[in-house]
Design a protein around this motif. Structure first.
Motif, PDB file in Angstrom:
ATOM      1  N   ALA B 361       0.960  -1.039   0.071  1.00 31.93           N
ATOM      2  CA  ALA B 361       0.113  -0.054   0.096  1.00 31.93           C
ATOM      3  C   ALA B 361       0.986   1.415  -0.082  1.00 31.93           C
ATOM      4  O   ALA B 361       0.472   2.094  -0.777  1.00 31.93           O
ATOM      5  CB  ALA B 361      -0.863   0.149   1.158  1.00 31.93           C
ATOM      6  N   ILE B 362       1.948   1.368   0.619  1.00 31.78           N
ATOM      7  CA  ILE B 362       2.814   2.079   0.916  1.00 31.78           C
ATOM      8  C   ILE B 362       3.585   2.609  -0.620  1.00 31.78           C
ATOM      9  O   ILE B 362       3.466   3.695  -0.954  1.00 31.78           O
ATOM     10  CB  ILE B 362       3.961   2.133   2.025  1.00 31.78           C
ATOM     11  N   LYS B 367       3.717   7.038   1.539  1.00 30.00           N
ATOM     12  CA  LYS B 367       3.474   7.102   2.795  1.00 30.00           C
ATOM     13  C   LYS B 367       2.289   8.022   3.447  1.00 30.00           C
ATOM     14  O   LYS B 367       1.682   7.966   4.519  1.00 30.00           O
ATOM     15  CB  LYS B 367       4.734   7.301   3.400  1.00 30.00           C
ATOM     16  N   ALA B 368       2.462   9.279   2.846  1.00 27.89           N
ATOM     17  CA  ALA B 368       1.539  10.086   3.133  1.00 27.89           C
ATOM     18  C   ALA B 368       0.085   9.880   3.279  1.00 27.89           C
ATOM     19  O   ALA B 368      -0.785  10.037   4.043  1.00 27.89           O
ATOM     20  CB  ALA B 368       1.577  11.400   2.381  1.00 27.89           C
ATOM     21  N   TYR B 374      -4.279   6.336   8.482  1.00 31.37           N
ATOM     22  CA  TYR B 374      -4.189   5.170   9.892  1.00 31.37           C
ATOM     23  C   TYR B 374      -3.204   5.767  10.718  1.00 31.37           C
ATOM     24  O   TYR B 374      -2.636   5.160  11.677  1.00 31.37           O
ATOM     25  CB  TYR B 374      -3.646   3.891   9.533  1.00 31.37           C
ATOM     26  N   GLY B 375      -2.498   7.008  10.505  1.00 31.17           N
ATOM     27  CA  GLY B 375      -1.374   7.586  11.202  1.00 31.17           C
ATOM     28  C   GLY B 375      -1.339   7.430  12.809  1.00 31.17           C
ATOM     29  O   GLY B 375      -0.545   6.888  13.361  1.00 31.17           O
ATOM     30  N   TYR B 390       5.818   1.510   9.412  1.00 34.57           N
ATOM     31  CA  TYR B 390       5.976   2.159   7.946  1.00 34.57           C
ATOM     32  C   TYR B 390       7.293   1.362   7.388  1.00 34.57           C
ATOM     33  O   TYR B 390       7.211   1.451   6.156  1.00 34.57           O
ATOM     34  CB  TYR B 390       6.448   3.783   8.163  1.00 34.57           C
ATOM     35  N   LYS B 391       8.043   0.619   8.233  1.00 37.57           N
ATOM     36  CA  LYS B 391       9.187   0.261   7.606  1.00 37.57           C
ATOM     37  C   LYS B 391       9.215  -1.424   7.910  1.00 37.57           C
ATOM     38  O   LYS B 391       9.959  -2.122   6.895  1.00 37.57           O
ATOM     39  CB  LYS B 391      10.380   0.606   8.430  1.00 37.57           C
ATOM     40  N   THR B 392       8.730  -1.866   8.902  1.00 34.73           N
ATOM     41  CA  THR B 392       8.512  -3.384   9.020  1.00 34.73           C
ATOM     42  C   THR B 392       6.963  -3.772   9.250  1.00 34.73           C
ATOM     43  O   THR B 392       6.423  -2.810   9.802  1.00 34.73           O
ATOM     44  CB  THR B 392       9.729  -3.675  10.256  1.00 34.73           C
ATOM     45  N   PRO B 393       6.530  -4.848   8.695  1.00 27.92           N
ATOM     46  CA  PRO B 393       5.090  -5.061   9.221  1.00 27.92           C
ATOM     47  C   PRO B 393       4.706  -5.146  10.693  1.00 27.92           C
ATOM     48  O   PRO B 393       5.768  -5.480  11.460  1.00 27.92           O
ATOM     49  CB  PRO B 393       5.126  -6.508   8.517  1.00 27.92           C
TER      50      PRO B 393
END
Lengths: 247, 637
Positions: B361-362, B367-368, B374-375, B390-393
């Motif tokens: 999705a990213i 990312k924005a 979901y921030g 954002y970097k790892t599941p």
């Protein structure tokens, strides 16, 4: 991890209160500060003493129940989180941690770390609503709202009513709390009808409850767990002046 | 005892309209002569209390919190369903009705569910009028997203704080009524008993949590909106104070308890870390819109998630359920996650977790885009686990989240006790054996805003009330019983804390009455729970004083109730020798490992009747009939 805790103990509203020192051992760095207090309280109960009273509930930063001044900071050292979200990995092993209740004239202490925030309730009851009744409203999409406006209203509406802003303010002001609600409803078309009356009534109640004034200290924004911006206070001021002129 | 569901006759589309016309009305000038007690001020209670106040009734509203805004409805993240069909994707009232009956695995009442779907559109209108800042598109109209068990986008949301915004909306309406004096709000009061006069619900006894005093309040009707009982399991996504005391004490006064074994295990929660843990945190189902669930194909794989190449990952939900994929209902997603971990594919330090991955999705939307949607969930996850999603599941695992069971109510939301109404999660009504995502907010507000304001009027208008005072014998008897219980809890002074017992109970419940249940396991639970209860009543240690703010004493009363309710849950689970929705009996599954119902034997609501302390409760059955949605093997393939 091991910690020394200096915790404010106060029997009731009239008791003078004092710091009491405790030690806790073998705390997981992944435990939250409140879970550390759970461990402490279970130890206290086993010794036959009265555990430390503190407000808490959801433990995920949304209900606004918890609120402790930790080492002098509302909700502790990290930005943008409530006390319940604070993990012990944020502290150094062996540290002394000072835990106090919110301190403000308008929030009297009930017991230990529990304070009475009912002043916030009375401010909300004075005008923190749109006077719509159940039923008799138009279709939801009959009121289009530009996305940026809806987003800004949501930023304000994110307030959890914890009172950290009041505790952080040297004047014990509730301006950030009040402005969040005034701002949300002033931005939205639904709030326009009562816009003038609302701000006057909420501010009058705020003053009557004994909250202080804003002197642009900005500690409220810095310690707000939802990072509510002081720009809302600016809007509150504009709304208040507008109401004076219009009213 | 004969259970009368009071479902109106006629075609399903017309039942509610016809029923509303047939309900007796209280004329506006007479409404002020009636007093209604509302216990609990979350979504259901606050919306009911506000609506009663607007109608002109005198309302006494009670909460153990300092403010209605603290109720656990506030923590609901993902959204609220309504078949507005704004997305033009084929939604309708009938489709929401169909999805909900099917999602509940054919163990809910059709007529109730249809009504729920019918009034849900009005909820969205109401909330928007209150100033709830729902998410909007660039034209300024309301935005939707998808939730499990549906193939349309019908979920309205306010970031990941939908429950907060809806509760603040109901709270604002309630605050207005409190300000106007129409509703009296009693904060920091916990209901500890229901008071019956001549068999009718006429009042309550509450404990003032600041002074410890027992206080009595009388009324013409009592509405319980006190939420679910997931905290029986100790670890759950419920808030710490969520408890079953109000419904349990009402049960012991004769209200029937419907389907106590129907508990929902939510698939996407942050896994258990250690013994210190006090609760589990939910990661909203909405994340399954954009996150993909997977485990390593290799058992016991210890590589970092990002080091595992695409072809060595098993996106098992997409593989097993190609048409619903990651958006299968909660019970299915939970069971499959457990199965993967049991087979050795689990990840993380405990190996009891699966991945929820946003990398695709990213890559696709940036990312924005994810941050906007979901921030705050990502921040929450980061804060708790110290890992950056954002970097790892994310690592997720199922956890107890919601209870579909609750006090039995008829179509009017009244229990079998005249004048006792039960709304929101506290009743058993609309979700059958599994609740679909974004339906709890819908049901709470439907009950409070649009159903009970009508049905309670019929009862008030058609009942003769004799005057009742709070020093009448029934109130004094209740007060004495509760006082004795408090004194007993304070006098044991044993060796173990309330939390120790609660954790032990939680382990029994999770092990034997959790995600997988079997006859053998349930029989063990039925042996262990009474043993633990006995130990509790001889060895619990409660310190502090009874006439003071005393959190230990509060917890002790609640755990005493869980120690009884837990047993009833196990008993109900043992009785229901079939699998349906969240109730999975290992003996009853299809070849593919799905829940296998037995409609011939179990197409009924199991309503349990209290028969006295340490006596086996009696089972009353309300047969379920399906005229419109014909029961079939649920398939999400």
């Amino acid at each position: 991890m091991n910690f020394t805790l200096k915790i404010w103990r106060q029997k009731n509203r009239t008791d003078e209160g004092r710091f009491v020192e405790y030690t806790v051992k073998d705390i997981s760095p992944d435990a939250s500060l409140l879970e550390m207090l759970d461990v402490l309280n279970n130890d206290i109960v086993r010794k036959g003493e009265d555990p430390v009273a503190f407000d808490h509930d959801c433990r995920e930063g949304i209900c606004g129940s918890c609120g402790l001044v930790i080492d002098g900071r509302s909700h502790g050292p990290n930005r943008g989180i409530a006390t319940c979200e604070l993990r012990m990995r944020s502290f150094r092993d062996g540290n002394t941690i000072v835990v106090e209740p919110w301190r403000a004239k308008a929030f009297p202490i009930i017991k230990d770390l529990v304070v009475d925030r009912s002043a916030f309730e009375r401010i909300m009851q004075a005008g923190g609503y749109v006077s719509t009744k159940t039923g008799g409203v138009p279709d939801a999409n009959a009121i289009p709202i530009p996305k940026p406006v809806a987003e800004e209203a949501m930023d304000a509406a994110a307030c959890i009513g914890c009172g950290a802003c009041v505790a952080a303010c040297p004047n014990g002001s509730a301006m950030l709390f009040v402005s969040a609600k005034v701002s949300q409803l002033a931005l939205l078309p639904q709030g326009q009808v009562e816009r003038t009356e609302r701000v006057q009534r909420m501010v009058a109640r705020m003053d009557a409850e004994g909250f202080g004034n804003c002197s642009n200290n900005y500690a409220c924004e810095a310690e707000c767990p939802k990072k509510i911006s002081v720009e809302h206070i600016a809007r509150l001021n504009r709304e208040f002046i507008r109401a004076k002129v219009a009213g | 005892m004969k259970l009368e569901s009071k479902i109106p006759a006629g075609p399903i589309e017309k039942k509610w309209d016809d029923h509303r016309f047939n309900l007796k009305l209280v004329n506006p000038a007479n409404k002020r002569k009636y007093t209604i007690i509302v216990v609990g001020t979350g979504l259901a209670g606050a919306s009911a209390a506000a609506s009663f106040g607007e109608l002109g009734y005198n309302v006494l509203a009670f909460s153990y919190h300092e403010s209605p805004r603290r109720a656990h409805s506030i923590a609901a993240q993902g959204g609220i369903n309504a078949p507005k069909n704004y997305a033009n994707d084929g939604d309708s009232i009938y489709r929401l009705f169909y999805d909900t009956v099917k999602g509940g695995d054919y163990r809910a009442r059709e007529a109730n569910v249809y009504r729920l779907a019918q009034v849900s559109n009005s909820i969205i209108d109401q909330c928007v009028a209150q100033g709830v800042p729902f998410a909007r598109d660039y034209a300024g109209y309301l935005d939707n997203r998808s939730f499990g068990g549906a193939q349309v986008s019908r979920t309205f949301y306010a970031r990941s704080q939908t429950g907060q915004q809806l509760l603040l909306g109901a709270y604002s309406a309630l605050s207005r009524q409190i300000g106007e004096g129409q509703v009296k709000f009693f904060s920091r009061r916990e209901m500890v008993d229901l008071v019956l006069v001549d068999g009718m619900a006429r009042g309550i006894v509450v404990r003032n949590l600041v002074t410890g005093e027992l206080e009595s309040y009388a009324a013409d009707a009592v509405v319980l909106a006190t939420g679910g009982y997931g905290n029986v399991f100790y670890l759950s996504t419920n808030a710490k104070a969520c408890n079953a005391t109000a419904v349990w004490r009402a049960y012991k006064k004769g209200a029937l308890f419907g389907n106590p074994c129907f508990t929902q295990i939510h698939p996407t929660c942050i896994p258990v870390g250690g013994d210190y843990q006090s609760k589990l945190t939910l990661m909203s189902e909405s994340l399954r819109n954009d996150g993909r669930i997977w485990v390593p194909k290799k058992q016991g794989d210890t590589r970092k998630a990002t080091d595992i190449p695409e072809e060595e990952r098993d996106y098992y939900l997409e593989r097993l359920y190609p048409s619903f994929g990651n958006l299968v209902p909660r019970d299915v997603a939970s069971r499959r996650a457990k199965e993967m971990c049991d087979k050795g594919h689990g990840v993380g330090p405990s190996k009891m977790a699966v991945y929820l991955d946003f990398a695709d999705a990213i890559r696709r939307n940036g990312k924005a885009w994810i941050e906007e949607k979901y921030g705050n969930l990502f921040d929450m996850y980061h804060e708790i686990t110290a890992e950056d999603p954002y970097k790892t599941p994310m690592r997720i695992y199922p956890a107890v989240h919601y209870t579909m069971g609750g006090l039995w109510v008829d179509y009017n939301l009244m229990s079998n006790i005249p004048g006792l109404y039960v709304i929101g999660e506290a009743n058993f009504s609309d979700h059958g054996a599994n609740r679909l995502g974004a339906s709890a907010l819908m049901q709470g507000l439907a009950d409070g805003y649009f159903i009970i304001p009508y049905t309670i009027g019929d009862y008030l208008a058609s009942t003769k009330f004799k005057p009742v005072k709070t020093d009448d014998p029934p109130f004094r008897e209740s007060t004495k019983t509760i006082n004795d219980m408090v004194n007993k809890l304070m006098s044991i002074q044993g060796t173990r804390t309330v939390d120790d017992f609660h954790k032990d109970l939680g382990k029994i419940m999770w092990e034997y009455v959790g995600m997988g249940r079997s006859e053998k396991g349930l029989k063990k639970a039925l042996k262990f729970i009474p043993e633990l209860r006995k130990e509790f009543w001889s060895d619990v240690k409660v310190t502090g004083k009874e006439n003071d703010l005393n959190a230990e004493l509060e917890k002790a009363g609640r755990v005493a109730d869980y120690l009884e309710l837990g047993e009833l849950m196990a008993l109900d689970a043992l009785n229901r020798s079939e699998s349906c929705g969240g109730h999975f009996r290992e003996e009853h599954q299809t070849e593919e490992g799905e829940a296998k119902r037995n409609d011939k034997k179990f197409s009924y609501v199991a309503a349990w009747e209290f028969k006295g302390e340490n006596k086996k409760p009696a089972l009353q059955k309300e047969a379920l009939e399906f005229e419109y949605v014909k029961p079939s093997q649920r398939s999400y393939k």
